[in-house]
Write an enzyme that holds these catalytic residues in place. Sequence first.
Site, PDB file in Angstrom:
ATOM      1  N   VAL A 174       0.806  -1.221   0.000  1.00 37.31           N
ATOM      2  CA  VAL A 174       0.000   0.000   0.000  1.00 37.31           C
ATOM      3  C   VAL A 174       0.840   1.271   0.000  1.00 37.31           C
ATOM      4  O   VAL A 174       0.299   2.364  -0.188  1.00 37.31           O
ATOM      5  CB  VAL A 174      -0.965   0.020   1.203  1.00 37.31           C
ATOM      6  CG1 VAL A 174      -1.948  -1.136   1.103  1.00 37.31           C
ATOM      7  CG2 VAL A 174      -0.189  -0.037   2.530  1.00 37.31           C
ATOM      8  N   ASP A 175       2.146   1.144   0.209  1.00 34.72           N
ATOM      9  CA  ASP A 175       3.022   2.321   0.202  1.00 34.72           C
ATOM     10  C   ASP A 175       4.245   2.054  -0.669  1.00 34.72           C
ATOM     11  O   ASP A 175       5.386   2.234  -0.239  1.00 34.72           O
ATOM     12  CB  ASP A 175       3.430   2.685   1.628  1.00 34.72           C
ATOM     13  CG  ASP A 175       4.094   4.066   1.709  1.00 34.72           C
ATOM     14  OD1 ASP A 175       3.900   4.871   0.771  1.00 34.72           O
ATOM     15  OD2 ASP A 175       4.805   4.333   2.692  1.00 34.72           O
ATOM     16  N   LEU A 176       3.986   1.636  -1.893  1.00 29.31           N
ATOM     17  CA  LEU A 176       5.080   1.332  -2.815  1.00 29.31           C
ATOM     18  C   LEU A 176       5.685   2.641  -3.310  1.00 29.31           C
ATOM     19  O   LEU A 176       5.066   3.381  -4.068  1.00 29.31           O
ATOM     20  CB  LEU A 176       4.564   0.506  -3.993  1.00 29.31           C
ATOM     21  CG  LEU A 176       5.628  -0.027  -4.956  1.00 29.31           C
ATOM     22  CD1 LEU A 176       6.602  -0.963  -4.239  1.00 29.31           C
ATOM     23  CD2 LEU A 176       4.959  -0.755  -6.128  1.00 29.31           C
TER      24      LEU A 176
END
Length: 243
Positions: A174-176
């Site tokens: 979700v935080d690439l």
Amino acid sequence: MRLATLRTGKSYILYDKDSLCDADQAPQIGPSTFDPDWWQAQGRVTGQAPGRGASLFLNAGTGEEWVLRPYRRGGMVARLSDARYLWTGVERTRAFREMRLTADLLARDLPVPRPVAASVTRHGLTYEAALLTVRIPGARALANLLENGEADDELLQRVGATIRRFHDTGLDHVDLNARNLLVDNSGKVWLIDLDRCRLRRDGDWKGRNLERLERSLDKLTNSVTARNTVKQVSEGYTEGYSA
């Protein structure tokens, strides 16, 4: 890995028996394992990572370094508390979920840091948490390499191929972004910070991951370089170059 759970006072600790133990042999496991002041008093803090939460690099005394990362909130909710989360059960805490997910991905031979232990301390309806992982020797953030002009096309294609491996496994990161992708001295690409990530069936989330990464890359370079960076990462992702 052999995961086990230890409860001591208000703290719950999920740990790898191959890295730590709760018996009379070193290295030991307990609340002090997650206490920055304890490590500082031992003279075993070797550095600090940038970003929210101030992760510490630790001399584990086993020939390797560990990363101690406290869980910290961002955004508006951090004004109320930047370190407390709602308690809904120990296995639903962010630290335990990230620890188990990271261990799962490691067992699938994916390039993630080896998890050492996760700690959760309950305070009534809330909890605080921290995570210990093994530091990847010589690893630097892709963001840093891009800012210094050190990321060539071959590396960027390996970045894309590595992301593809995780996506094929079903990991929704979700935080690439370019700071959660590390490159070690051999050029191997690693993925870190799996907080709130999960394994899912195929879906639109893959595109959202890539869009988030593209926005991150756009902020680090000029428009011409950014277009080439995105192009090379996309080629590696699509063609599945060796990661």
